[in-house]
Design a protein around this motif. Structure first.
Motif, PDB file in Angstrom:
ATOM      1  N   ARG A  11      -6.616   5.747  -5.078  1.00 49.63           N
ATOM      2  CA  ARG A  11      -6.690   6.818  -3.795  1.00 49.63           C
ATOM      3  C   ARG A  11      -5.240   6.828  -2.895  1.00 49.63           C
ATOM      4  NH1 ARG A  11     -12.484   4.600  -2.875  1.00 49.63           N
ATOM      5  NH2 ARG A  11     -13.683   6.101  -3.977  1.00 49.63           N
ATOM      6  N   ALA A  12      -4.831   5.587  -3.007  1.00 48.13           N
ATOM      7  CA  ALA A  12      -3.407   5.528  -2.188  1.00 48.13           C
ATOM      8  C   ALA A  12      -2.343   6.377  -2.979  1.00 48.13           C
ATOM      9  CB  ALA A  12      -3.185   3.983  -1.918  1.00 48.13           C
ATOM     10  N   ALA A  13      -2.399   6.300  -4.225  1.00 45.27           N
ATOM     11  CA  ALA A  13      -1.233   7.095  -4.701  1.00 45.27           C
ATOM     12  C   ALA A  13      -1.577   8.632  -4.673  1.00 45.27           C
ATOM     13  CB  ALA A  13      -1.323   6.602  -6.207  1.00 45.27           C
ATOM     14  N   LYS A  14      -2.889   8.898  -4.509  1.00 49.02           N
ATOM     15  CA  LYS A  14      -3.211  10.467  -4.297  1.00 49.02           C
ATOM     16  C   LYS A  14      -2.701  10.603  -2.943  1.00 49.02           C
ATOM     17  CE  LYS A  14      -7.257  13.589  -4.387  1.00 49.02           C
ATOM     18  NZ  LYS A  14      -6.450  14.634  -4.906  1.00 49.02           N
ATOM     19  N   SER A  15      -3.142   9.856  -2.088  1.00 50.54           N
ATOM     20  CA  SER A  15      -2.971  10.255  -0.535  1.00 50.54           C
ATOM     21  C   SER A  15      -1.363  10.433  -0.420  1.00 50.54           C
ATOM     22  CB  SER A  15      -3.480   9.190   0.488  1.00 50.54           C
ATOM     23  OG  SER A  15      -4.592   9.111   0.382  1.00 50.54           O
ATOM     24  N   ALA A  16      -0.438   9.820  -1.221  1.00 54.10           N
ATOM     25  CA  ALA A  16       0.913   9.683  -1.010  1.00 54.10           C
ATOM     26  C   ALA A  16       1.425  11.048  -1.354  1.00 54.10           C
ATOM     27  CB  ALA A  16       1.664   8.752  -1.835  1.00 54.10           C
ATOM     28  N   VAL A  17       0.903  11.747  -2.544  1.00 56.03           N
ATOM     29  CA  VAL A  17       1.405  13.197  -3.160  1.00 56.03           C
ATOM     30  C   VAL A  17       0.581  14.156  -2.559  1.00 56.03           C
ATOM     31  CG1 VAL A  17       2.484  11.966  -5.205  1.00 56.03           C
ATOM     32  CG2 VAL A  17      -0.036  12.762  -5.315  1.00 56.03           C
ATOM     33  N   ASP A  18      -0.763  13.925  -2.089  1.00 55.14           N
ATOM     34  CA  ASP A  18      -1.575  15.021  -1.720  1.00 55.14           C
ATOM     35  C   ASP A  18      -2.422  14.684  -0.524  1.00 55.14           C
ATOM     36  OD1 ASP A  18      -3.405  17.043  -2.012  1.00 55.14           O
ATOM     37  OD2 ASP A  18      -4.894  15.931  -3.312  1.00 55.14           O
ATOM     38  N   LEU A  56      -4.238 -10.614 -11.558  1.00 49.24           N
ATOM     39  CA  LEU A  56      -3.508 -10.873 -10.343  1.00 49.24           C
ATOM     40  C   LEU A  56      -4.199 -11.381  -9.078  1.00 49.24           C
ATOM     41  CD1 LEU A  56      -2.995  -7.257 -11.415  1.00 49.24           C
ATOM     42  CD2 LEU A  56      -0.763  -8.252 -10.352  1.00 49.24           C
ATOM     43  N   ALA A  57      -3.479 -12.201  -8.260  1.00 52.72           N
ATOM     44  CA  ALA A  57      -3.821 -12.455  -7.174  1.00 52.72           C
ATOM     45  C   ALA A  57      -3.166 -11.684  -6.136  1.00 52.72           C
ATOM     46  CB  ALA A  57      -3.406 -13.997  -6.843  1.00 52.72           C
ATOM     47  N   THR A  58      -4.147 -10.928  -5.048  1.00 51.45           N
ATOM     48  CA  THR A  58      -3.388  -9.957  -4.197  1.00 51.45           C
ATOM     49  C   THR A  58      -3.803 -10.547  -2.623  1.00 51.45           C
ATOM     50  OG1 THR A  58      -5.192  -8.323  -3.850  1.00 51.45           O
ATOM     51  CG2 THR A  58      -3.728  -8.460  -6.006  1.00 51.45           C
ATOM     52  N   PRO A  59      -3.078 -10.105  -1.960  1.00 55.25           N
ATOM     53  CA  PRO A  59      -3.674 -10.149  -0.519  1.00 55.25           C
ATOM     54  C   PRO A  59      -5.277  -9.596  -0.303  1.00 55.25           C
ATOM     55  CG  PRO A  59      -1.411  -9.801  -0.290  1.00 55.25           C
ATOM     56  CD  PRO A  59      -1.982  -9.410  -1.802  1.00 55.25           C
ATOM     57  N   ARG A  60      -5.709  -8.974  -1.103  1.00 53.51           N
ATOM     58  CA  ARG A  60      -6.928  -8.246  -0.793  1.00 53.51           C
ATOM     59  C   ARG A  60      -7.815  -8.773  -1.827  1.00 53.51           C
ATOM     60  NH1 ARG A  60      -7.822  -2.746   0.037  1.00 53.51           N
ATOM     61  NH2 ARG A  60      -9.711  -3.444   0.484  1.00 53.51           N
ATOM     62  N   GLY A  61      -7.666  -9.778  -2.449  1.00 54.67           N
ATOM     63  CA  GLY A  61      -8.525 -10.470  -3.646  1.00 54.67           C
ATOM     64  C   GLY A  61      -8.087 -10.303  -4.889  1.00 54.67           C
ATOM     65  N   GLU A  62      -8.717 -10.721  -5.918  1.00 60.06           N
ATOM     66  CA  GLU A  62      -8.360 -10.957  -7.180  1.00 60.06           C
ATOM     67  C   GLU A  62      -8.633  -9.489  -7.691  1.00 60.06           C
ATOM     68  OE1 GLU A  62      -7.617 -14.565  -9.561  1.00 60.06           O
ATOM     69  OE2 GLU A  62      -9.623 -13.834 -10.017  1.00 60.06           O
ATOM     70  N   GLU A 115       6.923  -6.537 -10.353  1.00 56.32           N
ATOM     71  CA  GLU A 115       7.759  -7.498  -9.955  1.00 56.32           C
ATOM     72  C   GLU A 115       7.328  -8.262  -8.682  1.00 56.32           C
ATOM     73  OE1 GLU A 115      11.747  -5.889  -9.681  1.00 56.32           O
ATOM     74  OE2 GLU A 115      11.486  -4.724 -11.125  1.00 56.32           O
ATOM     75  N   GLY A 116       6.174  -8.734  -8.784  1.00 57.04           N
ATOM     76  CA  GLY A 116       5.643  -9.562  -7.629  1.00 57.04           C
ATOM     77  C   GLY A 116       5.217  -8.640  -6.416  1.00 57.04           C
ATOM     78  N   THR A 117       5.357  -7.313  -6.299  1.00 57.46           N
ATOM     79  CA  THR A 117       5.161  -6.540  -5.241  1.00 57.46           C
ATOM     80  C   THR A 117       3.677  -6.245  -4.995  1.00 57.46           C
ATOM     81  OG1 THR A 117       5.722  -4.332  -5.997  1.00 57.46           O
ATOM     82  CG2 THR A 117       7.725  -5.894  -4.963  1.00 57.46           C
ATOM     83  N   ALA A 133      -1.957  -0.641  -0.394  1.00 57.84           N
ATOM     84  CA  ALA A 133      -3.419  -0.772  -0.752  1.00 57.84           C
ATOM     85  C   ALA A 133      -3.834  -2.261  -0.947  1.00 57.84           C
ATOM     86  CB  ALA A 133      -3.844   0.208  -1.975  1.00 57.84           C
ATOM     87  N   VAL A 134      -2.844  -2.751  -1.608  1.00 59.89           N
ATOM     88  CA  VAL A 134      -3.166  -4.238  -2.188  1.00 59.89           C
ATOM     89  C   VAL A 134      -2.704  -5.180  -1.273  1.00 59.89           C
ATOM     90  CG1 VAL A 134      -3.627  -3.545  -4.681  1.00 59.89           C
ATOM     91  CG2 VAL A 134      -1.373  -4.458  -3.715  1.00 59.89           C
ATOM     92  N   ASP A 135      -1.668  -4.692  -0.479  1.00 59.72           N
ATOM     93  CA  ASP A 135      -0.796  -5.683   0.331  1.00 59.72           C
ATOM     94  C   ASP A 135      -0.511  -5.196   1.546  1.00 59.72           C
ATOM     95  OD1 ASP A 135       0.990  -8.048   1.118  1.00 59.72           O
ATOM     96  OD2 ASP A 135       2.677  -7.094   0.006  1.00 59.72           O
ATOM     97  N   PRO A 136      -1.518  -5.101   2.591  1.00 60.99           N
ATOM     98  CA  PRO A 136      -1.426  -4.180   3.779  1.00 60.99           C
ATOM     99  C   PRO A 136      -0.335  -4.751   4.784  1.00 60.99           C
ATOM    100  CG  PRO A 136      -3.601  -5.031   3.633  1.00 60.99           C
ATOM    101  CD  PRO A 136      -2.891  -5.381   2.276  1.00 60.99           C
ATOM    102  N   THR A 137      -0.330  -6.073   4.820  1.00 58.74           N
ATOM    103  CA  THR A 137       0.496  -6.606   5.863  1.00 58.74           C
ATOM    104  C   THR A 137       2.004  -6.866   5.075  1.00 58.74           C
ATOM    105  OG1 THR A 137      -0.167  -9.190   5.408  1.00 58.74           O
ATOM    106  CG2 THR A 137      -1.160  -7.690   6.892  1.00 58.74           C
ATOM    107  N   GLY A 138       2.229  -6.663   3.691  1.00 60.09           N
ATOM    108  CA  GLY A 138       3.478  -6.535   3.183  1.00 60.09           C
ATOM    109  C   GLY A 138       3.968  -8.064   3.114  1.00 60.09           C
ATOM    110  N   ILE A 139       3.160  -9.056   2.588  1.00 59.04           N
ATOM    111  CA  ILE A 139       3.736 -10.335   2.506  1.00 59.04           C
ATOM    112  C   ILE A 139       4.373 -10.696   0.934  1.00 59.04           C
ATOM    113  CG2 ILE A 139       2.190 -11.520   3.915  1.00 59.04           C
ATOM    114  CD1 ILE A 139       0.568 -12.544   1.286  1.00 59.04           C
TER     115      ILE A 139
END
Lengths: 472, 472
Positions: free
Chosen positions: A454-461, B171-177, B200-202, B459-465
């Motif tokens: 959804r986020a990718a879609k929002s970026a282009v559309d 993956l572990a992400t700020p918004r959960g696994e 690359e860890g982003t 989407a997965v890392d809203p605060t950019g850590i």
């Protein structure tokens, strides 16, 4: 923008782009109901620039855009859903019909999105090349559709899935053109080509695809084998896949599908064949079609290796007639459905893929789900795409149609099958998501996966004009 | 959360995770400057759950997280940049060192992210299996790092690139696994595995990877050929790639790299070899290393086919000594750099890939860019990864170091090379983006591509850590 003659508003033209080719689509076409979604207009741009210009107009007027290629979706991918939009167009890409360029040294060809399978082969054939992509929808489906849906052709074991062929993509998006693919492989971040491929018109309209092509094969050799039962057959295909000895086409039917072949295939001398197989320990055969394409040297070399391994797996050679009859009828399946519909039959296919350790269980579970939902029915299954780690399973279903609620009958059966698939395999190996599989996507890619899309879609559309209600 | 003993704050421990292994990293380590970014702490979680828990704490306290595997990045991928964050940790995954599961039937193994190359082979070897992934960083680099950077091993022609092996990712992400990968192939929307691979860890910290494995090869056979010049050599490799006759390792050196081999390789009888080659029309040889791994039957079959095609391409067989000496020295390159640095040499590598029709021009342009920037220098080049549609180009550069500004000297040369690459090839075939290639990513994937990656990250890392300042 595209010329008045390329904007169609007649009922027949709009209806022709309103559905794909699923069983439910066929039912709906036979008995249209008031809530049947139909595009408000059909727009036929001439080239990528016109596609881009049309998108910009649609953004300005907040009009939904459903890209339309061959109209062969069986998952509702071309349904004219409008979401929040007041109006929606079908963007028919049929006029994007050119072979743009050929780089024979790099074995690359750029084809426009609207080129259909046979025309792609004809255009490439003039350069001595082939794409080798032959899904059952080959005769009607388009290059853009193949890419948008991650299509897999019947010869995928040899030529790869369509996404394996895609080296570059050109998309029109509401935020401008987007081109991807500068090298055969890259570590420059995630592979965004693999995000564009399978995006089903939600991240952009694919206008051109750069494809890996190969020399047109001078030799094609198809033949048939029989294996003593499903487990033996699946094990034999797994052995081929894990020893790099798959034929270009490798297709294993289960016992039920084989029985139907034996009953209907006029080119087989059935009684003699049964006796021949029984004498070799194959009482209940599973047919295996194997086909090689290439130079005489290459075909001979690879055929010898496949045959050697198949023999060790207990396969009995049936001969060329079985292979050739399959090859000649390979696109006929969909055409037979209308006749079956006339006779009160519920007829549909569905497919999945799983890792080898799940393949047998998945087949059992899907069969059980379908038969317990449909009652009296025939459920046939085959493996048509094999990998080192797993295989596809393709089911063909025939049942007595419930005339009081034929749509509900199939929707319940399909839901039961999808539930059986979830957790064991993918909700689609090569039919895509569209509308029908969208409810099951979250279980497969996670809530985060859906949010990333959804986020990718929002970026282009950002205003959401692209294929509303599809995929996510 | 991880235990006090697994949070390291000593200078030595933090410095050890502050850099990778690029030439600039080596220079910076020899003469640290005040603006050299060092993580504030090193955290060593034990397993995926602890990784997830650490991320949640870091979100709460707004701490940047740099995932750290083998520390072999040559593009600044592990630089402890903090972006907008007040503090940053290195998340060292070395304790995620388990083989989680093996599914021999499906040829799948799940390995944790911190497992290094040799340990992965040892763990799989207990099951008679191999991964077959042997990049030059093999001895130190980790499974998680291979996946995060789209690594390609020296045997990629046989075993595939690392992303070809990846069937699932956790993956572990700020918004959960986030878990991906339920089948060998799928049409359930875009392939998000290919978004996770190379991230690359982003987009998350890769904690486990499900990988396609193969039986450990009983036979390994390496040998050398010589071709009369670069164009002939590249054409021979292209011929192999386009006829599915590549050896598992296929590595073509250009004339300059071959001359260095001839000068330094103690196992070659150089004078006799030159005479032998000259008598066969190869005055200025380009060495080609070919290696096969598998069963005796498979190696013999494939070797015969490769040899047949190479002969037709004008290659002269040099023999086993050349192949075996390459195999035994295959990981030694990076270890020689410190000695060269001691001698005042500027020594670095860089790489790209392009479609075949661009390969020669790209090699010429990069060589010209490097030599005109560096002055007196040796620029060697090889193809180590070949595809039907193109090949990688790997450059090794030796130059007299400018002691007044050694960092600026290389930065200017690298920038000139990157400019030469842009438009003809990818900014990285297997070294990834990190910090060093980030300025060139937009030219390759478009402004929209960068925005799509940023949107996915949000989407997965809203605060950019996650890994601030890398990739995008």
């Amino acid at each position: 923008m595209v010329g008045a003659e390329n904007v169609l508003v007649g009922d027949a033209e709009r209806l022709a782009r309103a559905t794909g080719l699923s069983y439910l689509d066929l039912l709906r076409r036979r008995a249209p109901s008031a809530d049947f979604p139909v595009p408000d207009a059909v727009v036929l741009p001439a080239d990528p620039d016109e596609v881009q210009a049309v998108l910009e107009v649609c953004v300005r007027h907040d009009v939904g855009v459903v890209p339309f290629g061959g109209g062969t979706s069986v998952v509702g991918g071309v349904a004219a859903l409008r979401g929040e939009k007041a109006s929606v167009i079908a963007l028919d890409l049929v006029r994007l019909d050119a072979l743009v360029s050929v780089d024979a040294e790099s074995r690359l060809a750029v084809l426009q999105a609207g080129v259909r399978g046979p025309e792609a082969e004809r255009l490439l054939g003039e350069h001595g090349l082939t794409l080798g992509h032959v899904p059952q929808s080959f005769e009607r489906a388009t290059i853009g559709g193949f890419a948008a849906t991650r299509s897999a052709g019947q010869a995928s074991s040899g030529y790869g899935r369509f996404e394996d062929m895609v080296k570059g993509v050109r998309l029109a998006t509401p935020r401008g053109e987007w081109k991807l693919g500068v090298a055969p492989a890259s570590a420059a971040g995630p592979d965004l080509r693999q995000l564009a491929v399978g995006s089903e018109g939600t991240l952009g309209v694919i206008t051109e695809v750069s494809l890996r092509v190969r020399p047109a094969p001078p030799v094609r050799r198809y033949e048939g084998y029989a294996l003593p039962g499903w487990e033996a057959g699946a094990a034999a295909v797994r052995d081929l896949a894990q020893h790099h000895a798959l034929a270009d086409v490798t297709r294993l039917s289960d016992g039920d599908e084989t029985e139907v072949s034996l009953a209907l295939n006029a080119s087989l001398k059935t009684t003699a064949l049964r006796r021949y197989l029984a004498a070799r320990g194959v009482a209940r055969p599973c047919f295996l079609i194997v086909g090689w394409e290439g130079t005489a040297h290459d075909v001979a070399l690879r055929r010898r290796e496949t045959a050697r391994r198949l023999k060790a797996s207990g396969a009995v050679r049936v001969g060329k007639a079985l292979g050739e009859s399959w090859r000649h009828g390979r696109f006929a399946g969909p055409r037979q459905r209308d006749a079956l519909l006339d006779q009160g039959v519920c007829v549909e296919t569905l497919e999945t893929a799983a890792y080898w350790s799940h393949v047998d269980e998945l087949r059992d579970d899907v069969r059980a789900a379908l038969t317990s939902s449909l009652g009296r029915s025939i459920v046939m299954c085959h493996i048509s795409h094999a990998y080192e780690t797993g295989a596809s399973l393709y089911f063909t279903v025939l049942a007595a149609r419930d005339e009081t609620d034929p749509i509900g009958q199939w929707q319940r059966a399909k839901a039961a099958a999808c539930e059986a698939i979830t957790g064991l395999g993918t909700i689609s190996h090569h039919h895509a998501v569209g509308v029908d599989h969208a409810p099951y996507l979250k279980a497969e890619i996670g809530e985060l996966g859906v949010e990333v899309l959804r986020a990718a879609k929002s970026a282009v559309d950002p205003t959401g004009i692209l294929n509303p209600g599809k995929l996510v």
